[in-house]
Design a protein around this motif. Sequence first.
Motif, PDB file in Angstrom:
ATOM      1  N   TRP A  23       0.820  -1.217   0.000  1.00 46.78           N
ATOM      2  CA  TRP A  23       0.000   0.000   0.000  1.00 46.78           C
ATOM      3  C   TRP A  23       0.850   1.262   0.000  1.00 46.78           C
ATOM      4  N   ARG A  24       2.012   1.204   0.655  1.00 50.10           N
ATOM      5  CA  ARG A  24       2.913   2.365   0.580  1.00 50.10           C
ATOM      6  C   ARG A  24       3.369   2.578  -0.860  1.00 50.10           C
TER       7      ARG A  24
ATOM      8  N   TYR B 137       1.750   1.795  -3.490  1.00 56.44           N
ATOM      9  CA  TYR B 137       0.609   2.380  -4.208  1.00 56.44           C
ATOM     10  C   TYR B 137       0.466   3.869  -3.890  1.00 56.44           C
ATOM     11  N   GLY B 138       0.562   4.205  -2.610  1.00 59.67           N
ATOM     12  CA  GLY B 138       0.420   5.607  -2.189  1.00 59.67           C
ATOM     13  C   GLY B 138       1.448   6.511  -2.846  1.00 59.67           C
TER      14      GLY B 138
END
Lengths: 358, 358
Positions: free
Chosen positions: B274-275, B277-278
């Motif tokens: 998710w990091r 992706y962020g």
Amino acid sequence: MLDLNLLPDGGISWLDASGPDCNIVLSTRVRLARNIAHRRFTVRSSAEECKMVLDEVEAASNASAQLRDASLIRIDELGPVDQQLLHERHLISRELAGLENDRGVRTGAALLTDGTVGMMVNEEDHVRLQCLKSGFALADAYADLERLDADLGRRLTFAFHDEFGYLTSCPTNAGTGLRASVLIHLPGLVLTKEIQKVLQGLSQVGLTFRGLYGEGSEVVGNFFQLSNQTTLGKSESELLEHLGDMVQKVIEYEEEARRILERDAPMVIADKVWRAYGLLRYARNLSFEETMNLLSGVRLGVGLNLIPDVSVYTLNKLLIFTQPAHLAQQEGRDLGDPALAAVRAAFTRHLLEADAGR
Amino acid sequence: MLDLNLLPDGGISWLDASGPDCNIVLSTRVRLARNIAHRRFTVRSSAEECKMVLDEVEAASNASAQLRDASLIRIDELGPVDQQLLHERHLISRELAGLENDRGVRTGAALLTDGTVGMMVNEEDHVRLQCLKSGFALADAYADLERLDADLGRRLTFAFHDEFGYLTSCPTNAGTGLRASVLIHLPGLVLTKEIQKVLQGLSQVGLTFRGLYGEGSEVVGNFFQLSNQTTLGKSESELLEHLGDMVQKVIEYEEEARRILERDAPMVIADKVWRAYGLLRYARNLSFEETMNLLSGVRLGVGLNLIPDVSVYTLNKLLIFTQPAHLAQQEGRDLGDPALAAVRAAFTRHLLEADAGR
């Protein structure tokens, strides 16, 4: 468990970011140290004496207009999570929260507050009157406090010496007993590496700086507490005016630093603030320190109008509610639970999603 | 300027992620090295000889069913950005793109392709027939290529030796002239630190690995090209079967590694993907290498069903279109322009925003 909803605004009305210069100055705090005449200072008091002080102060408060509806919270009756929670809200000091040393919390230690104005009882001094306001609001905060001081002074006899002024447990507080501080966010000065020069300049004019949690705390997230060092030999208004003038200058330096960054490194800054946003928005594990640093980046982005979808109110809320005791209380967990990093990330994500409208 | 829209699917139909195991195996490539009998190998040829080879090959291709509507792109007539662009699409080798050394591009260097099946002309060998397919599709790719090889063989006489098989410029390609490779994504084996063991195992059974761009290129973003090392002494079907069996094992090892990560470190993995992706979603400046590494994280997240809003098609597109020449061509900029990092970030952001439906 402590229910902070009983406090008006949970004691954190300043989060609403309604005050002057509230993007750079998060909050203003003024406190007055007072001790009751002819009683021993708290550090030398017995439990019984402390309890007597509390009773006297409570009676005087009940008779005051400002504190008539205030809540009294007995710090010595709370568990460690709740004690730390109040400290994280900047409502009580490290010492009153029993975080300073191994002695724990003193009998009769209490917080009396209506949310904005209030006092700590049986801290280092018998009474520490305090007022916390949104933004850069020294005069406002002191005006509220002066009223409360006068009101209580009619019912309690404070230790006062004609030459030294108000007497305090530690001599550095004697005189006015006044300490005023602003919590200020200075990423521009940190990024342009001007910060050391500015802090040195402040120490030369009798001011000092501390981290997010006051004395002894480290600077995280580019948040600094600037306050007066001396309390003696000057009047309250002189002290406040001097601090106010200096903070005004620091705000101008910070604004100038931000203009330079925008002019000379716009892409670097945009990248930095958006990466911070992206990580806060999507990370699944966030330490408190990383969160503070990323919030600093996003706050800078909001200040520079680069990030439109986040309010300063949300940033203030994240600053408070991502702290360990807040998360632990909310989830019914221990302070040291490693799962708090995931809870912190989820809380942060949901608040930012709400601001972005999805 | 080269208009790749003239090619069916721009030569990158495999991006659609329609093939088997397409989350782990991005694409399969098979090529056959062929040389025209009684002509000198390209490295020894004059410009005129190269041009004659090209003319002969083009005539033979026009008569073949598979390449009747193919485009012929004269690599020697393209500028460096377009040459690199074709290389970035995996349609021509580093050598044919003139990236291998200072000699530049050979006269008569050409790409002839219908998008999936085609050939390089006047590369190290006169003809390098090639087929590129989505996913893990060795048999399919070879079937297409075998047809083309037979078709061309009816019109061109390929240099062939009864003992050594097809003769090639470099002896390592002699025999079948076949090199098959799969582009495979192995983040699980990298994260569990099993990758070295697996790669060593492959080299012991006659296979080899390379980075994203074939021979001599570094591994970025956990993308590996696995291919057969030997081309001699075994039949085409034996070579393909052996590679296929080994790749199947690697896929199973990778899946096992991912199961272990999901079981033993679910939070760490979720946080990591998710990091990534962020950052891809919000960064304003992205180097190619960082982009590849972040795409690797997001691809893992998609493979583990952690990230729902991104298609493998989008990830494949990002892999191709965030490369320097693609961005430079799109924006009319030089390859070395530092502003490409901002263009890359914007392109990435917009594709991910589109997938997330906003």
